[in-house]
Design a protein around this motif. Structure first.
Motif, PDB file in Angstrom:
ATOM      1  N   GLY A  86      32.602  67.321  51.575  1.00  0.00           N
ATOM      2  CA  GLY A  86      32.086  68.828  51.169  1.00  0.00           C
ATOM      3  C   GLY A  86      31.176  68.992  51.703  1.00  0.00           C
ATOM      4  O   GLY A  86      30.276  69.909  51.420  1.00  0.00           O
ATOM      5  N   ILE A  87      29.969  67.518  51.305  1.00  0.00           N
ATOM      6  CA  ILE A  87      28.688  68.171  51.408  1.00  0.00           C
ATOM      7  C   ILE A  87      27.850  67.403  52.791  1.00  0.00           C
ATOM      8  O   ILE A  87      28.219  65.928  53.636  1.00  0.00           O
ATOM      9  CB  ILE A  87      27.816  67.283  50.429  1.00  0.00           C
ATOM     10  N   LYS A  88      27.422  68.475  53.616  1.00  0.00           N
ATOM     11  CA  LYS A  88      26.478  68.010  54.619  1.00  0.00           C
ATOM     12  C   LYS A  88      25.086  67.730  54.899  1.00  0.00           C
ATOM     13  O   LYS A  88      24.188  67.363  55.512  1.00  0.00           O
ATOM     14  CB  LYS A  88      27.036  69.185  55.983  1.00  0.00           C
ATOM     15  N   ASP A  89      24.468  68.718  53.701  1.00  0.00           N
ATOM     16  CA  ASP A  89      23.390  69.071  53.267  1.00  0.00           C
ATOM     17  C   ASP A  89      23.033  68.039  52.449  1.00  0.00           C
ATOM     18  O   ASP A  89      23.302  68.643  51.352  1.00  0.00           O
ATOM     19  CB  ASP A  89      22.616  70.455  53.315  1.00  0.00           C
ATOM     20  N   VAL A  90      21.534  67.480  52.736  1.00  0.00           N
ATOM     21  CA  VAL A  90      20.904  66.575  51.250  1.00  0.00           C
ATOM     22  C   VAL A  90      19.463  66.662  51.331  1.00  0.00           C
ATOM     23  O   VAL A  90      18.953  66.525  52.786  1.00  0.00           O
ATOM     24  CB  VAL A  90      21.459  65.111  50.935  1.00  0.00           C
ATOM     25  N   VAL A  91      18.941  65.933  50.358  1.00  0.00           N
ATOM     26  CA  VAL A  91      17.553  66.187  50.089  1.00  0.00           C
ATOM     27  C   VAL A  91      16.977  64.035  49.817  1.00  0.00           C
ATOM     28  O   VAL A  91      18.201  63.787  49.055  1.00  0.00           O
ATOM     29  CB  VAL A  91      16.611  66.678  49.315  1.00  0.00           C
ATOM     30  N   PHE A  92      16.528  63.108  50.824  1.00  0.00           N
ATOM     31  CA  PHE A  92      16.445  62.421  51.034  1.00  0.00           C
ATOM     32  C   PHE A  92      15.637  61.738  50.120  1.00  0.00           C
ATOM     33  O   PHE A  92      14.325  62.375  49.947  1.00  0.00           O
ATOM     34  CB  PHE A  92      15.820  62.005  52.093  1.00  0.00           C
ATOM     35  N   ASP A  93      16.451  61.037  48.762  1.00  0.00           N
ATOM     36  CA  ASP A  93      15.419  60.145  47.650  1.00  0.00           C
ATOM     37  C   ASP A  93      15.391  59.315  48.354  1.00  0.00           C
ATOM     38  O   ASP A  93      15.736  58.029  47.945  1.00  0.00           O
ATOM     39  CB  ASP A  93      16.152  60.703  46.788  1.00  0.00           C
ATOM     40  N   ARG A  94      13.839  58.398  48.180  1.00  0.00           N
ATOM     41  CA  ARG A  94      13.583  57.135  49.049  1.00  0.00           C
ATOM     42  C   ARG A  94      13.101  56.592  47.833  1.00  0.00           C
ATOM     43  O   ARG A  94      13.074  55.077  47.998  1.00  0.00           O
ATOM     44  CB  ARG A  94      12.483  56.837  49.826  1.00  0.00           C
TER      45      ARG A  94
END
Length: 117
Positions: A86-94
């Protein structure tokens, strides 16, 4: 006193996470770990302190290894599992890694599979 490469990496990762915290607005983060042999990704909900979805090149059907093809498979797999949760929006942690090569391949594949970041 000069820092070791591991300490430099930890500082870069912490600096990146501090910046992400202000941008996240409660979104979970897609965290990447890159070893010499494999690549791992997990979607972490920092508010609850739990891992929502995870994938690694150890479990992909493609030949295991540390290359862009494996990273692409991992990106698709972690995106699929996050969407199922149920997750579509994330922040990318490189982390402390440069956004290039395997890290970029994983991020692009996750975007193509439906994650927004």
């Amino acid at each position: 006193m000069a820092l070791s490469p591991r300490e430099q990496m930890a500082r870069r990762a912490q600096r990146n996470r501090t910046r992400l915290k202000s941008l996240s607005n409660g979104r979970p983060r897609l965290s990447v770990f890159r070893s010499d042999k494999n690549i791992y990704a997990q979607v972490i909900d920092d508010a609850k302190g739990v891992t929502v979805a995870a994938a690694s090149s150890l479990e992909t059907a493609a030949k295991r290894g540390s290359n862009a093809a494996s990273a692409t498979e991992v990106g698709k797999l972690v995106a699929q599992r996050a969407i199922e949760a149920g997750i579509k929006d994330v922040v990318f942690d490189r982390g402390g890694y440069i956004y290039h090569g395997r890290v970029k391949a994983l991020a692009d594949a996750a975007r193509e599979a439906g994650l927004n970041f």
